[in-house]
Design a protein around this motif. Structure first.
Motif, PDB file in Angstrom:
ATOM      1  N   PHE A 171     -12.429  39.009  48.360  1.00  0.00           N
ATOM      2  CA  PHE A 171     -11.933  38.648  47.020  1.00  0.00           C
ATOM      3  C   PHE A 171     -12.577  39.461  45.897  1.00  0.00           C
ATOM      4  O   PHE A 171     -12.299  39.241  44.723  1.00  0.00           O
ATOM      5  N   VAL A 172     -13.472  40.377  46.267  1.00  0.00           N
ATOM      6  CA  VAL A 172     -14.171  41.178  45.238  1.00  0.00           C
ATOM      7  C   VAL A 172     -13.868  42.650  45.469  1.00  0.00           C
ATOM      8  O   VAL A 172     -13.926  43.127  46.616  1.00  0.00           O
ATOM      9  N   LYS A 173     -13.541  43.355  44.377  1.00  0.00           N
ATOM     10  CA  LYS A 173     -13.203  44.777  44.499  1.00  0.00           C
ATOM     11  C   LYS A 173     -14.423  45.606  44.927  1.00  0.00           C
ATOM     12  O   LYS A 173     -15.550  45.328  44.479  1.00  0.00           O
ATOM     13  N   ALA A 174     -14.155  46.635  45.743  1.00  0.00           N
ATOM     14  CA  ALA A 174     -15.222  47.539  46.191  1.00  0.00           C
ATOM     15  C   ALA A 174     -15.956  48.137  44.988  1.00  0.00           C
ATOM     16  O   ALA A 174     -17.183  48.268  44.984  1.00  0.00           O
ATOM     17  N   GLU A 175     -15.198  48.466  43.923  1.00  0.00           N
ATOM     18  CA  GLU A 175     -15.812  49.096  42.735  1.00  0.00           C
ATOM     19  C   GLU A 175     -16.835  48.174  42.067  1.00  0.00           C
ATOM     20  O   GLU A 175     -17.841  48.647  41.525  1.00  0.00           O
ATOM     21  N   THR A 176     -16.559  46.879  42.109  1.00  0.00           N
ATOM     22  CA  THR A 176     -17.498  45.918  41.503  1.00  0.00           C
ATOM     23  C   THR A 176     -18.834  45.972  42.244  1.00  0.00           C
ATOM     24  O   THR A 176     -19.907  45.979  41.640  1.00  0.00           O
ATOM     25  N   MET A 177     -18.756  46.021  43.561  1.00  0.00           N
ATOM     26  CA  MET A 177     -19.988  46.082  44.368  1.00  0.00           C
ATOM     27  C   MET A 177     -20.695  47.423  44.127  1.00  0.00           C
ATOM     28  O   MET A 177     -21.914  47.463  43.919  1.00  0.00           O
ATOM     29  N   GLN A 178     -19.903  48.488  44.132  1.00  0.00           N
ATOM     30  CA  GLN A 178     -20.491  49.828  43.958  1.00  0.00           C
ATOM     31  C   GLN A 178     -21.194  49.949  42.612  1.00  0.00           C
ATOM     32  O   GLN A 178     -22.251  50.559  42.506  1.00  0.00           O
ATOM     33  N   ALA A 179     -20.607  49.324  41.586  1.00  0.00           N
ATOM     34  CA  ALA A 179     -21.218  49.380  40.247  1.00  0.00           C
ATOM     35  C   ALA A 179     -22.602  48.719  40.252  1.00  0.00           C
ATOM     36  O   ALA A 179     -23.461  49.050  39.433  1.00  0.00           O
ATOM     37  N   ASP A 180     -22.816  47.778  41.184  1.00  0.00           N
ATOM     38  CA  ASP A 180     -24.127  47.112  41.315  1.00  0.00           C
ATOM     39  C   ASP A 180     -25.032  47.833  42.307  1.00  0.00           C
ATOM     40  O   ASP A 180     -26.102  47.315  42.663  1.00  0.00           O
TER      41      ASP A 180
ATOM     42  N   VAL B 255     -24.276  48.332  45.432  1.00  0.00           N
ATOM     43  CA  VAL B 255     -24.113  47.643  46.720  1.00  0.00           C
ATOM     44  C   VAL B 255     -23.015  48.358  47.503  1.00  0.00           C
ATOM     45  O   VAL B 255     -21.994  48.763  46.928  1.00  0.00           O
ATOM     46  N   ILE B 256     -23.212  48.497  48.802  1.00  0.00           N
ATOM     47  CA  ILE B 256     -22.241  49.224  49.630  1.00  0.00           C
ATOM     48  C   ILE B 256     -21.222  48.234  50.200  1.00  0.00           C
ATOM     49  O   ILE B 256     -21.595  47.314  50.948  1.00  0.00           O
ATOM     50  N   PRO B 257     -19.926  48.408  49.834  1.00  0.00           N
ATOM     51  CA  PRO B 257     -18.925  47.474  50.346  1.00  0.00           C
ATOM     52  C   PRO B 257     -18.619  47.726  51.824  1.00  0.00           C
ATOM     53  O   PRO B 257     -18.585  48.877  52.252  1.00  0.00           O
ATOM     54  N   VAL B 258     -18.393  46.648  52.560  1.00  0.00           N
ATOM     55  CA  VAL B 258     -18.055  46.745  53.985  1.00  0.00           C
ATOM     56  C   VAL B 258     -16.714  46.037  54.139  1.00  0.00           C
ATOM     57  O   VAL B 258     -16.486  45.007  53.509  1.00  0.00           O
ATOM     58  N   ASP B 259     -15.791  46.600  54.959  1.00  0.00           N
ATOM     59  CA  ASP B 259     -14.451  46.022  54.922  1.00  0.00           C
ATOM     60  C   ASP B 259     -14.131  45.004  56.000  1.00  0.00           C
ATOM     61  O   ASP B 259     -12.999  44.542  56.102  1.00  0.00           O
TER      62      ASP B 259
END
Ligand code: 3PG
Length: 305
Positions: A165-174, A176-180
């Motif tokens: 439910f959270v965009k990869a870009e939101t995590m990256q901006a923090d 944090v590495i998104p995992v799918d």
């Protein structure tokens, strides 16, 4: 005069209760407290005349709602509202709200605190390990997950997250590495911190398949809900992998089953992630303000039903 009941079996810090009382009385409402009550019957008896209730993990089920003839709104001072029967509340036209984000930092600090306690062998003097450079997987990147990421990065951990439910870009901006996929998160990360809510989809979802995927010296950190763990699978993970540890706020239903694994687990005796003066003030004041805004302006922000 409208009556607002603060029903907290696990009371707020005194400083928070005082601020809640002042805010409610200054707004022209009556503020009542029911704290550390002996049983559910005491809650049922206390709600008879009230217009609003502020709760924490207190159970608001059909019986409570049935007894609360004047009730218009229940605010859960906190994040998870799995303790409220939403269907029964909606059926009686009772609004249910939570106060998202208000106690998140406290929960996140406990998660990291328990991790340090576990990797340092419960501070027993034996040589432990460090968090620096290790991989942490955040299972659900909501308000608590974000704080866990921020603090873990301060420890020098490499932080990953899974949240559909959270965009990869939101995590990256923090940072944090998104995992799918959830499987990839568990496969990749030695430490997993749970931040999923307890609902029909997530209950018992943390299972043996996920736990057996974790790399060596795996640690599962649970400041979410005990219900999201498949307990039988948790005990199987303890039995089959000597390198697996578990820290949790709070204990599994069958705590006795963990006894053979002393040293490899830690559980709080009472749920205490949000037990700080700051979190109590933030969540308690937010709950009181939401009730006042609901009665004065019909403000339905944070309604969950
Ligand atoms: C929450 O859902 O907000 C946390 O689990 C805290 O619960 P508590 O208010 O019962 O401590």
């Amino acid at each position: 005069m409208k009556k607002i009941l603060v029903a907290t079996d696990k009371p707020f810090a005194k400083v928070a209760s005082e601020q809640i009382r002042n805010l409610i009385t200054e707004a022209g409402f009556e503020c009542l407290f029911l704290e550390k009550y002996p049983d559910q019957q005491a809650l049922i008896q206390a709600v008879g005349e009230v217009d609003a209730i502020i709760i924490r993990s207190d159970i608001v089920d059909k019986d409570v709602l049935e007894a609360a003839k004047n009730l218009k709104i229940v605010v859960r001072a906190g994040a998870g509202y799995d303790n409220v029967d939403l269907g029964a509340a909606t059926a009686r036209n009772v609004v249910v709200m939570n106060t998202p984000g208000q106690n998140s930092n406290a929960v996140a600090e406990l998660a990291l605190g328990m991790m340090v306690y576990q990797v340092r062998n419960h501070f027993n003097g034996a040589s432990g390990t460090e968090l620096y450079g290790k991989k942490l997987g955040i299972h659900a990147y909501g308000n608590v997950g974000k704080h866990v990421a921020r603090i873990a990065k301060g420890f020098g951990m490499e932080v990953f997250a899974y949240d559909p439910f959270v965009k990869a870009e939101t995590m990256q901006a923090d940072g944090v590495i998104p995992v799918d996929s959830v499987e990839a998160l568990y496969t990749h990360c030695q430490f997993i911190s749970l931040h999923i809510p307890a609902n029909e989809k997530t209950k018992k979802s943390v299972n043996f398949d996920l736990l057996s995927r974790m790399p060596s010296n795996a640690m599962l950190v649970n400041t979410a809900r005990k219900e999201v763990i498949n307990e039988g699978d948790l005990f199987k993970a303890f039995e089959t992998r000597k390198d697996f540890s578990y820290v949790s706020d709070v204990a599994p239903d069958n705590l006795a089953a963990l006894e053979p694994f002393t040293g490899r687990y830690f559980v709080t005796p009472k749920k205490m992630g949000a037990q700080t003066a700051e979190a109590n003030i933030n969540a308690g004041i937010a709950a009181a303000k939401q009730i006042i805004a609901f009665f004065n302006d019909n403000d339905l922000t944070f309604k969950v039903n």
